[in-house]
Scaffold this motif. Structure first.
Motif, PDB file in Angstrom:
ATOM      1  N   LEU A 322       0.897  -1.205   0.077  1.00  0.00           N
ATOM      2  CA  LEU A 322      -0.049   0.102  -0.090  1.00  0.00           C
ATOM      3  C   LEU A 322       0.810   1.288  -0.009  1.00  0.00           C
ATOM      4  N   LEU A 335      -8.135   1.843   3.346  1.00  0.00           N
ATOM      5  CA  LEU A 335      -7.782   1.779   1.896  1.00  0.00           C
ATOM      6  C   LEU A 335      -8.169   0.581   1.251  1.00  0.00           C
TER       7      LEU A 335
ATOM      8  N   GLU B 278       3.235   2.098  11.006  1.00  0.00           N
ATOM      9  CA  GLU B 278       2.200   1.693   9.688  1.00  0.00           C
ATOM     10  C   GLU B 278       2.741   0.979   8.796  1.00  0.00           C
ATOM     11  N   CYS B 280       2.432  -2.318   5.878  1.00  0.00           N
ATOM     12  CA  CYS B 280       1.620  -3.261   4.739  1.00  0.00           C
ATOM     13  C   CYS B 280       2.714  -4.342   4.128  1.00  0.00           C
ATOM     14  N   ARG B 294       6.685  -3.367   3.823  1.00  0.00           N
ATOM     15  CA  ARG B 294       7.035  -1.838   4.164  1.00  0.00           C
ATOM     16  C   ARG B 294       6.522  -1.277   5.565  1.00  0.00           C
ATOM     17  N   GLU B 298       6.906   7.357  11.941  1.00  0.00           N
ATOM     18  CA  GLU B 298       6.985   8.663  12.211  1.00  0.00           C
ATOM     19  C   GLU B 298       7.315   9.266  13.586  1.00  0.00           C
ATOM     20  N   GLY B 419      -4.446  -0.793   5.642  1.00  0.00           N
ATOM     21  CA  GLY B 419      -3.747   0.531   5.492  1.00  0.00           C
ATOM     22  C   GLY B 419      -4.011   1.377   6.911  1.00  0.00           C
ATOM     23  N   LYS B 421      -2.929   3.105  10.311  1.00  0.00           N
ATOM     24  CA  LYS B 421      -1.776   3.632  11.031  1.00  0.00           C
ATOM     25  C   LYS B 421      -1.884   3.787  12.506  1.00  0.00           C
TER      26      LYS B 421
END
Lengths: 458, 451
Positions: A322, A335, B278, B280, B294, B298, B419, B421
């Motif tokens: 994503l 999403l 976050e 994925c 991935r 932050e 998706g 976070k």
């Protein structure tokens, strides 16, 4: 009704050339090819090639017309559709069908695996037939370019099977972008959960070439299924459904879904040809990597400025990867497995897979506050579900269908350039669209121009 | 004050008072470890067949290796042979009981799921600990390890050897010199797990095999499992080494490499806890980590330093190519890219290479290390804390790395939170926007096993 029947009958006679060939010689060929002068109430005589899978759906969407011939390399796989059309002639070899039925068909619906799109479609064009061709337009960039040019020269009506391009939403998106709803767009993310989306058409294995050689089913002409691809022994991991995952036959997750998911950005941002593309993929064993597409890939495209539109960086992610979650997306909002984000200077638009489905400015408050522009782009009757009928309409009134090859061709070239980049991954490719060449990588060029098996010409 | 910040000790975030300790023998402080600088530290190794054995070899000149423990004596045989005078054990608990008086420190080189169990047992007995990376199997264990080491004033070091090297110092000094301006974005990538393509790597994205194989005589399978749920033994599926890919035992590609490659990022950018994580990934199940993932962290502003986003990527995928990278140069299979306001650094060098040549070397501000293992030995003798000690550095680094693995949990990914976070509250030790994620900060321990 009487008049309609008469007209239909007379036209059919004309096409069949039964009543006396001499009389027909004075009919200009473009009348037949372009079907100019035909009325909407007239029925087209259609053939279909590759009918067991997506073709079956496309055929059902064309049920307003006559199907006079059906062709598939596998009788068993095609059986359901064959049974539905007891009066249609049945063929295994599309070349034989085109020869024998040339006079009887106006158009052809093509839904073979990607690697035979070109040879089938080109043969149909040579016979002057209108074409509805599944996406992606073809298996390699050169094939796409040649088909696009040949279709233009043949002056026939074409439609690529990216049905989303007929949707209302993609037109809305076009109008919003043109309206400046999110300002100039410089960044686009697109993504797909394929090749493991849970759809039997799109899921494929990541594996080495099988070593066992099961017998070819009696119903299947394996040599014909292979078509221009290099010979290899039959195995059920290739057909009927999972050819998408193999370099030699399919175009992977990007080729499968890219023509849907990249379509809205490509169209509304007038992207054209990218100047640069680079791919990175999951690592896999050389004996697997040489055969099948990866489990996941990230493709990064760069498009130059177009008129007053700034350059765009477009990223494709597949295999369930994503993009970074956009700041504008409300907490709790997910999403989708397939979708896109268009990021403008003044806002962000998110949409789903086909035809910008579910297109929204995010967050929702911004969407609700947006005063939509007037409809400027004519809608396609029936929207996305009307995609096949839009082609039929084009065949009859001579005005191009929504995703004719003039549009579907460049769209597919862009998609296939990403597929090409996966072959030489982690290397930036500079693309010269005029000469169809990767300027900075000679290895990449051999995938633009594939080698066909003997007996098949590009 | 600024000058002080830039010393090595300062950037490691050690307590201000630590400086004073460097000349004071550890015994004076009342902490464990009575070894005077002139004598050798007595150590034991737990989990010695793989990296643990390699750690012992690196420590053998400066320490006395007095006891060795492994649940698989065949796997451990090479190490046993090398140290014939060391006592041999299968159960680390028995070893700690019997050798309590004879050992000052323990080197832990077990699979990840045992790290905290062994390390905390040792620390509770006042033993110094050298523990392989990633420090622990869960986020909570990493925090506990840091707390216990701090409370008991023990000498600790995590096995991320790179931290002692010259490269990380040059990187920090270059960035602190302002060579690339403020850094707001970092990309870190690895080719691990390489889809299990060669013997150095391990499978991920696979399911649990059926059936059961006979347990080798040399192996105590129950002990190998330790706190993990019981499962049938399967030959070469879990051990040795390939446990890395399994949720129950390892920490995947991120756990394996994250503590190496994120270490310089933490040091150079003085990172603390992130505010969000976050993730994925390719299809993931409840058995193994995914083939590729991935993860995006932050981090908030730290003093004058701008907020920064750290992008992690594994499975063979690489960062977006920086335009400054010269034609013909490719991104390596593993790498780190710092993106600053005024420039970029790739794998510790300014981009393009001509800029690095022009820049030369940064002003030397950091003390150089006597060596990663020597650091720990010095600390065991009451000297300066090691560079990757648990309270000041490794505990934080491992927690952050493992937060990424929480975000990869299949149950948190689908269907409703594709998706999402995760917002992290470090002080409260919880995710604020998804309570169901908090269960993965820790794990259930099999009966008989507790920390």
């Amino acid at each position: 009704m009487e008049t309609k029947k008469n007209r239909t009958m007379s036209r059919r006679d004309l096409l069949r050339g039964t009543a006396g060939a001499a009389a027909f010689t004075i009919v200009p060929s473009h009348v037949l090819a372009g079907a100019a002068g035909q009325r909407p109430s007239d029925k087209l005589n259609l053939a279909a090639i590759g009918i067991g899978g997506m073709g079956a759906y496309n055929i059902s969407q064309c049920s307003t017309e006559n199907f006079v011939a059906l062709c598939d390399v596998d009788d068993a796989y095609a059986a359901k559709v064959f049974d539905k059309f007891p009066n249609a002639k049945k063929y295994k070899d599309f070349r034989v069908m085109l020869d024998k039925e040339d006079k009887n068909i106006d158009g052809v619906v093509i839904a073979t695996p990607d690697h035979t799109h070109y040879v089938v479609a080109m043969a149909c064009l040579k016979h002057g037939k209108h074409i509805y061709l599944q996406k992606p337009l073809a298996h390699s960039i050169l094939e796409v370019r040649k088909l696009t040019e040949a279709a233009r020269a043949a002056k026939v009506q074409t439609q690529m099977g990216n049905q989303g391009h007929s949707s209302d939403e993609i037109r809305m998106l076009y109008e919003w972008i043109a309206d400046g709803a999110i300002g100039p767009v410089r960044e686009v993310y697109t993504w797909s959960d394929r090749p493991v989306g849970g759809d039997p058409w799109s899921d494929f294995p990541v594996m080495a070439r099988p070593k066992d050689t099961p017998p070819v089913p009696a119903t299947l002409d394996w040599d014909l299924w292979l078509g221009p691809a290099q010979y290899r022994p039959y195995h059920p991991v290739y057909c009927p459904t999972t050819w998408r995952g193999w370099w030699d036959f399919g175009t992977g997750a990007l080729g499968d879904m890219g023509c849907h998911i990249l379509d809205p950005a490509f169209w509304t941002l007038k992207l054209g040809h990218p100047t640069r593309v680079e791919a990175t993929t999951t690592h896999y064993q050389p004996e697997v990597a040489s055969e099948t597409y990866p489990r996941a890939a990230i493709i990064r495209y760069e498009f130059p400025a177009r008129g007053d539109m700034p350059p765009v960086k477009l990223t494709w992610l597949d295999g369930r990867l994503l993009p970074p979650r956009p700041q504008d997306l409300e907490p709790g909002r997910r999403l989708e497995g397939n979708g896109a984000l268009l990021i403008g200077d003044k806002g962000t638009i998110m949409h789903g897979s086909h035809g910008a489905g579910g297109v929204r400015i995010i967050p929702e408050v911004k969407m609700k506050a947006y005063i939509r522009p007037n409809k400027a782009i004519p809608r396609v009757k029936g929207g996305q579900s009307g995609h096949e009928q839009d082609w039929i309409r084009a065949c009859k009134d001579g005005k191009p269908a929504s995703s004719s090859f003039d549009y579907g061709g460049p769209l597919t070239e862009m998609v296939l350039l990403g597929v090409l980049a996966m072959r030489v991954k982690d290397t930036p490719l500079e693309y010269d669209p005029v000469n169809l060449k990767v300027a900075n990588n000679s290895e990449a060029n051999k995938y633009i121009n594939p080698v066909f098996r003997e007996g098949w010409a590009l | 004050m600024k000058e002080k910040k830039l010393t090595r000790r300062g950037f490691m975030g050690a307590a201000a008072g630590v400086a004073a300790f460097t000349v004071v023998p550890r015994s004076v402080l009342g902490g464990a470890g009575q070894t005077p600088p002139s004598e050798k530290v007595n150590i034991a190794g737990v989990g010695i067949g793989g990296q643990g054995g390699s750690d012992l070899r690196s420590l053998e000149k400066e320490t006395n290796i007095v006891a060795l423990c492994d649940v698989d004596w065949r796997h451990a045989s090479g190490c046993f042979k090398r140290y014939p005078n060391a006592k041999q054990y299968k159960d680390f608990r028995e070893m700690l009981d019997k050798e309590d008086k004879n050992i000052d420190g323990v080197v832990v080189g077990t699979p990840d799921h045992m790290h905290a169990i062994v390390s905390i047992a040792a620390m509770k007995r006042g033993k110094h600990v050298y523990c392989e990376k990633p420090l622990t199997h869960t986020v909570r264990e990493a925090r506990m390890m840091a707390e216990i080491a701090r409370e008991r004033k023990l000498a600790t070091q995590m096995g991320n050897q790179g931290q002692a090297g010259e490269e990380v110092r040059l990187l920090c000094e270059t960035i602190w010199d302002g060579a690339i301006g403020q850094v707001r974005e970092v990309h870190v990538w690895t080719d691990r797990p390489l889809n299990g393509t060669n013997k150095w790597y391990w499978p991920q994205g696979v399911d649990r095999p059926t059936g059961e194989d006979p347990i080798p005589e040399s192996l105590n399978w129950d002990l190998w499992l330790g706190p993990a749920p019981m499962r049938p033994y399967k030959n070469r599926v879990y051990n040795p080494f390939v446990w890395r890919g399994w949720w129950d035992f390892g920490t995947g590609a991120l756990g394996d490499i994250g503590c190496h490659s994120l270490d310089p990022v933490f040091r150079a950018l003085k990172l603390g806890y992130p505010t969000s994580v976050e993730a994925c990934c390719t299809m993931v199940n409840n058995e193994t980590y995914p083939v590729a993932s991935r993860v995006t962290y932050e981090f908030p502003a730290r003093g004058d330093l701008a907020p920064v986003t750290v992008h992690w990527c594994d499975g063979g995928m690489r960062a977006p190519r920086p335009p400054e990278l010269e034609d013909g140069r490719r991104l390596d299979t593993n790498g780190t890219l710092f993106v600053g306001d005024k420039g970029k650094m790739l794998n510790g060098r300014l981009l393009p290479e001509s800029r690095q040549k022009e820049y030369g070397r940064p002003p030397k501000k950091l003390e150089r290390s006597p060596g990663h293992y020597t650091e720990w030995v010095i600390a065991c003798k009451g000297g300066k804390p090691a560079g990757s000690n648990f309270p000041d550095h490794a505990g934080l680094l491992a927690q952050v790395v493992l937060l990424g693995n929480v975000a990869l949990r299949p149950a948190l990914k689908e269907p409703k939170v594709f998706g999402t976070k995760l917002l992290w509250d470090a002080k409260e030790f919880k995710f604020t926007n998804m309570p169901e994620a908090n269960q993965y900060l820790t794990k259930a321990y099999r009966e008989g096993w507790a920390i």
